[in-house]
Design a protein around this motif. Structure first.
Motif, mmCIF file in Angstrom:
data_model
loop_
_atom_site.group_PDB
_atom_site.id
_atom_site.type_symbol
_atom_site.label_atom_id
_atom_site.label_comp_id
_atom_site.label_asym_id
_atom_site.label_seq_id
_atom_site.Cartn_x
_atom_site.Cartn_y
_atom_site.Cartn_z
ATOM 1 N N MET A 93 0.839 -1.196 0.000
ATOM 2 C CA MET A 93 0.000 0.000 0.000
ATOM 3 C C MET A 93 0.879 1.253 0.000
ATOM 4 O O MET A 93 1.814 1.362 0.776
ATOM 5 C CB MET A 93 -0.894 0.015 1.245
ATOM 6 N N ARG A 94 0.541 2.170 -0.884
ATOM 7 C CA ARG A 94 1.274 3.437 -0.908
ATOM 8 C C ARG A 94 0.804 4.336 0.225
ATOM 9 O O ARG A 94 -0.321 4.235 0.709
ATOM 10 C CB ARG A 94 1.101 4.114 -2.259
ATOM 11 N N ARG A 95 1.705 5.231 0.620
ATOM 12 C CA ARG A 95 1.445 6.093 1.768
ATOM 13 C C ARG A 95 1.661 7.545 1.358
ATOM 14 O O ARG A 95 2.601 7.861 0.634
ATOM 15 C CB ARG A 95 2.368 5.716 2.926
ATOM 16 N N ALA A 96 0.773 8.408 1.832
ATOM 17 C CA ALA A 96 0.792 9.815 1.426
ATOM 18 C C ALA A 96 0.688 10.715 2.639
ATOM 19 O O ALA A 96 0.132 10.338 3.672
ATOM 20 C CB ALA A 96 -0.360 10.109 0.471
ATOM 21 N N ILE A 97 1.209 11.929 2.485
ATOM 22 C CA ILE A 97 0.937 12.986 3.442
ATOM 23 C C ILE A 97 0.381 14.185 2.688
ATOM 24 O O ILE A 97 0.793 14.482 1.561
ATOM 25 C CB ILE A 97 2.168 13.378 4.284
ATOM 26 N N VAL A 98 -0.572 14.826 3.327
ATOM 27 C CA VAL A 98 -1.213 16.018 2.760
ATOM 28 C C VAL A 98 -1.118 17.124 3.789
ATOM 29 O O VAL A 98 -1.522 16.945 4.945
ATOM 30 C CB VAL A 98 -2.691 15.757 2.415
ATOM 31 N N THR A 99 -0.585 18.266 3.403
ATOM 32 C CA THR A 99 -0.534 19.412 4.307
ATOM 33 C C THR A 99 -1.757 20.298 4.076
ATOM 34 O O THR A 99 -2.386 20.248 3.022
ATOM 35 C CB THR A 99 0.751 20.232 4.112
ATOM 36 N N GLY A 100 -2.080 21.095 5.086
ATOM 37 C CA GLY A 100 -3.302 21.897 4.993
ATOM 38 C C GLY A 100 -4.511 21.010 4.838
ATOM 39 O O GLY A 100 -5.450 21.319 4.103
ATOM 40 N N ALA A 101 -4.498 19.877 5.569
ATOM 41 C CA ALA A 101 -5.383 18.760 5.255
ATOM 42 C C ALA A 101 -6.752 18.820 5.904
ATOM 43 O O ALA A 101 -7.598 17.972 5.620
ATOM 44 C CB ALA A 101 -4.702 17.454 5.660
ATOM 45 N N VAL B 87 -7.248 14.553 0.804
ATOM 46 C CA VAL B 87 -7.201 13.430 1.745
ATOM 47 C C VAL B 87 -8.317 12.439 1.432
ATOM 48 O O VAL B 87 -8.098 11.223 1.355
ATOM 49 C CB VAL B 87 -7.314 13.927 3.198
ATOM 50 N N ALA B 88 -9.526 12.953 1.247
ATOM 51 C CA ALA B 88 -10.668 12.080 0.957
ATOM 52 C C ALA B 88 -10.466 11.315 -0.340
ATOM 53 O O ALA B 88 -10.758 10.113 -0.419
ATOM 54 C CB ALA B 88 -11.952 12.917 0.888
ATOM 55 N N ARG B 89 -9.944 11.970 -1.364
ATOM 56 C CA ARG B 89 -9.748 11.321 -2.670
ATOM 57 C C ARG B 89 -8.689 10.234 -2.589
ATOM 58 O O ARG B 89 -8.869 9.124 -3.122
ATOM 59 C CB ARG B 89 -9.332 12.375 -3.696
ATOM 60 N N LEU B 90 -7.577 10.515 -1.934
ATOM 61 C CA LEU B 90 -6.511 9.520 -1.826
ATOM 62 C C LEU B 90 -6.955 8.321 -0.995
ATOM 63 O O LEU B 90 -6.687 7.167 -1.357
ATOM 64 C CB LEU B 90 -5.270 10.162 -1.209
ATOM 65 N N ARG B 91 -7.645 8.576 0.102
ATOM 66 C CA ARG B 91 -8.126 7.462 0.931
ATOM 67 C C ARG B 91 -9.148 6.622 0.186
ATOM 68 O O ARG B 91 -9.192 5.394 0.361
ATOM 69 C CB ARG B 91 -8.694 8.002 2.242
ATOM 70 N N ARG B 92 -9.952 7.258 -0.628
ATOM 71 C CA ARG B 92 -10.937 6.509 -1.422
ATOM 72 C C ARG B 92 -10.260 5.538 -2.375
ATOM 73 O O ARG B 92 -10.824 4.500 -2.734
ATOM 74 C CB ARG B 92 -11.825 7.497 -2.175
ATOM 75 N N GLU B 93 -9.030 5.873 -2.780
ATOM 76 C CA GLU B 93 -8.278 5.008 -3.687
ATOM 77 C C GLU B 93 -7.425 3.989 -2.930
ATOM 78 O O GLU B 93 -6.608 3.298 -3.535
ATOM 79 C CB GLU B 93 -7.383 5.869 -4.581
ATOM 80 N N GLY B 94 -7.603 3.893 -1.617
ATOM 81 C CA GLY B 94 -6.884 2.903 -0.841
ATOM 82 C C GLY B 94 -5.478 3.299 -0.440
ATOM 83 O O GLY B 94 -4.680 2.446 -0.022
ATOM 84 N N ILE B 95 -5.164 4.587 -0.537
ATOM 85 C CA ILE B 95 -3.839 5.074 -0.156
ATOM 86 C C ILE B 95 -3.873 5.476 1.316
ATOM 87 O O ILE B 95 -4.749 6.239 1.736
ATOM 88 C CB ILE B 95 -3.434 6.270 -1.040
ATOM 89 N N GLU B 96 -2.943 4.953 2.096
ATOM 90 C CA GLU B 96 -2.847 5.338 3.498
ATOM 91 C C GLU B 96 -2.371 6.789 3.560
ATOM 92 O O GLU B 96 -1.248 7.096 3.147
ATOM 93 C CB GLU B 96 -1.876 4.421 4.239
ATOM 94 N N GLU C 19 8.555 9.997 11.952
ATOM 95 C CA GLU C 19 7.596 9.133 12.630
ATOM 96 C C GLU C 19 6.730 8.362 11.645
ATOM 97 O O GLU C 19 6.426 7.179 11.868
ATOM 98 C CB GLU C 19 6.712 9.960 13.567
ATOM 99 N N ILE C 20 6.345 8.998 10.562
ATOM 100 C CA ILE C 20 5.509 8.324 9.568
ATOM 101 C C ILE C 20 6.284 7.220 8.857
ATOM 102 O O ILE C 20 5.771 6.137 8.595
ATOM 103 C CB ILE C 20 4.959 9.340 8.546
ATOM 104 N N GLY C 21 7.528 7.492 8.541
ATOM 105 C CA GLY C 21 8.333 6.494 7.827
ATOM 106 C C GLY C 21 8.158 6.619 6.329
ATOM 107 O O GLY C 21 8.262 7.719 5.784
ATOM 108 N N GLN C 22 7.902 5.511 5.655
ATOM 109 C CA GLN C 22 7.817 5.531 4.188
ATOM 110 C C GLN C 22 6.720 6.485 3.723
ATOM 111 O O GLN C 22 5.576 6.404 4.147
ATOM 112 C CB GLN C 22 7.518 4.136 3.650
ATOM 113 N N ILE C 23 7.108 7.400 2.824
ATOM 114 C CA ILE C 23 6.164 8.336 2.214
ATOM 115 C C ILE C 23 6.366 8.269 0.704
ATOM 116 O O ILE C 23 7.458 8.534 0.210
ATOM 117 C CB ILE C 23 6.386 9.767 2.722
#
Length: 224
Positions: free
Chosen positions: A1-9, A18-27, A55-59
């Motif tokens: 699973m790919r992992r993402a960070i979004v600022t101003g989230a 955030v909602a769009r990426l999570r809908r696609e199964g991205i952590e 702390e998040i690790g892989q991004i």
């Protein structure tokens, strides 16, 4: 699973991303000043950014959406503090996040970075000199970093929205909003979900031969 960070989230375009990426199964991890974010921090604080990234690790995906409008005044009336704060959040924040995540992306040979520029960074909006300057700087950073990483598997692109219906733009005066809408051939505000759809494509495998580019999403205002 790919992992993402979004600022101003926690609001506006960031929240929609955030909602769009999570809908696609991205952590997806949210970074925002709000205490409700996964990581509550100021993106202009490089130490706080570095701690969160560690702390998040892989991004795999970075969406730089944090931003402020800054002073709505003629340039000669802008004070030092307001000017600096706008640049600290809008461009230094992008620098801090990119610097923190790029080494890991390069090591893994894959990454997607999307920066939030603005039509103001292309054309300049009157009485928004700090904001316009900061967004022009975001475009310059995106072009430079995209070329630096062009053969690494890490792609860096920017989006240049016109006025989008978000809490940030709600802070503008009616006169400023009317000015910006008057320049949009579609004659309406953009929606945050429309921006998030473009962000998702730029953050996906489907985007494979574009880097250092600036994508218009302005209802026809600027197509260059």
């Amino acid at each position: 699973m790919r992992r993402a960070i979004v600022t101003g989230a926690q609001s506006g375009i960031g929240e929609a991303c955030v909602a769009r990426l999570r809908r696609e199964g991205i952590e997806t991890f949210s970074l925002d000043l709000s205490p409700d974010a996964d990581f509550s921090l100021d993106v202009s604080d490089s130490a706080a950014v570095n701690r969160a990234v560690a702390e998040i690790g892989q991004i795999d995906i970075l969406i730089n959406s944090a931003g402020i409008i800054g002073p709505n005044l003629p340039l000669w009336e802008v004070d030092d503090r307001s000017w600096q704060k706008t640049l600290d959040v809008n461009i230094t924040g992008v620098f801090n996040l990119c610097r923190a995540v790029v080494p890991g992306m390069r090591e893994r040979g894959w990454g997607r970075i999307v920066t939030m520029a603005s039509i103001a960074g292309k054309e300049g909006n009157p009485n928004l000199s700090a904001y316009s300057t900061s967004k022009a700087a975001v475009i310059g950073l995106t072009k430079s970093l995209g070329k630096e990483l062009a053969t690494s598997g890490v792609l860096v692109n920017a989006i240049a929205p016109a006025v989008i219906e978000t809490p940030m733009n709600a802070a503008n005066t009616p006169e400023v909003l009317d000015y910006m809408i008057s320049k949009i051939p579609m004659g309406r505000l953009g929606r945050a979900d429309e921006v998030a759809n473009l962000v998702y494509w730029l953050a996906s495998d489907e985007c494979s031969f574009s880097t250092g580019s600036v994508y218009d999403i302005s209802g026809g205002r600027a197509t260059y």
